[in-house]
Write an enzyme that holds these catalytic residues in place. Structure first.
Site, short mmCIF file in Angstrom:
data_model
loop_
_atom_site.label_atom_id
_atom_site.label_comp_id
_atom_site.label_asym_id
_atom_site.label_seq_id
_atom_site.Cartn_x
_atom_site.Cartn_y
_atom_site.Cartn_z
NE ARG A 65 9.49 -91.52 22.95
CZ ARG A 65 10.44 -92.36 23.33
NH1 ARG A 65 11.57 -91.89 23.88
NH2 ARG A 65 10.27 -93.65 23.23
CE LYS A 110 34.97 -68.67 21.76
NZ LYS A 110 35.79 -69.75 22.38
CD GLU A 112 39.58 -68.86 21.59
OE1 GLU A 112 38.62 -69.59 21.88
OE2 GLU A 112 39.64 -68.18 20.54
CE LYS A 143 31.97 -75.30 20.70
NZ LYS A 143 33.19 -75.94 20.14
CG ASP A 190 40.98 -72.48 20.82
OD1 ASP A 190 40.24 -73.40 21.22
OD2 ASP A 190 40.85 -71.92 19.72
#
Length: 293
Positions: A101, A168, A198, A136, A219
């Site tokens: 597994r 950001k 950004e 992410k 963005d």
């Protein structure tokens, strides 16, 4: 393309994963399967896709039993069709069943990332643009998932917060503006480190350029505004498109002339590829042979 794995970090990861899955022992296998029973097994693709993670699957089984023989039947990164045998195993049945597994989990996950990446790279293939991943990723699996992106023909953005500067929206707010954020970064960092910022509007593009940004992330802009931004930049900085990019609009974004397209979906939304393991011929344990004579 650099697609090597960090084997030392992989070994530590496998130790944690095996401890999580096996704990004090595989009570099902250990109570049902004779300890000396040997067998072959075959790992097969049940869907078309790009295969990634064969070295990881092999490492799982070898961690459990160094004597087990794991023989890949296709190359890492191979395009396969449903029914293709990916690897052949030979050794103790207990090892194969206990590691099955975890090995398949890695193979299915990484092959899913590589398959999605390959599909999206092909969608943007008519344009000179680089498709990259983001942060992410699944916690603990970032290095492997970014490896799978490379196997699928994509490229990596920064690995973490430690290896690249990306200013950001919240950083900009905390610093008091784009110009202030870039100036602070220039003061604190060596000249060898590039600074990415950004922006969401064309006015931000102009300000970032004036402040000396090396890379400008566009963005959540429309393709029309991205094209305007690229024309405004005129090669004075790299341009990166990000946010709201899907398979449906990827080609339109690539056509704007941006240098890089980043997509979190490469890792956070890749469906697992369906892969299975089936036992082959069994060899009776020595005790069983003696009892039958």
């Amino acid at each position: 393309m650099h697609i090597n794995l960090n084997l030392q970090s992989l070994d530590r990861l496998l130790e944690r994963c095996l401890e999580e899955d096996i704990g004090s022992g595989d009570i099902t296998t250990n109570s049902v399967v004779p300890p000396e029973l040997e067998t072959t097994a075959f790992i097969k693709a049940r869907q078309d896709g790009v295969i990634a993670g064969l070295p990881v699957a092999r490492a799982v089984f070898r961690k459990l039993d160094p004597e087990l023989v794991f023989t890949p039947q296709v190359a890492e990164g191979a395009q396969v069709t449903a029914g293709t045998v990916l690897a052949k195993l030979a050794g103790r049945a207990r090892t194969i069943l206990t590691g099955e597994r975890l090995a398949l989990n890695f193979l299915q996950r990484l092959s899913g990332v590589a398959t999605l990446t390959d599909r999206l790279v092909r969608l943007a293939g008519d344009y000179p643009v680089r498709l990259v991943d983001t942060r992410k990723t699944t916690p603990g699996l970032r290095a492997l998932e970014k490896y799978a992106v490379r196997v699928g023909g994509g490229h990596n953005h920064r690995l973490g917060l430690f290896d690249a500067v990306l200013i950001k929206d919240n950083h900009i707010q905390a610093a008091g503006g784009i110009t202030q954020a870039i100036k602070r970064a220039r003061t604190e960092l060596p000249h060898t480190v590039k600074i990415e910022v950004e922006v969401e509007e064309l006015a931000g593009v102009s300000e970032a350029l004036e402040a000396g940004a090396d890379i400008i992330m566009l963005d959540n802009m429309t393709p029309e505004n991205m094209a305007r931004a690229v024309a405004l930049v005129k090669g004075r900085a790299l341009t990166e498109a990000s946010g709201g990019i899907t398979a449906a609009n990827l080609a339109a974004v690539a056509a704007t002339g941006v240098d890089v397209i980043s997509m979190g979906a490469l890792t956070h939304s890749a469906p697992a590829l369906d892969i299975s393991l089936d036992l082959g011929r069994l060899k009776a344990a020595p005790e069983a042979k003696e009892m039958s004579t």
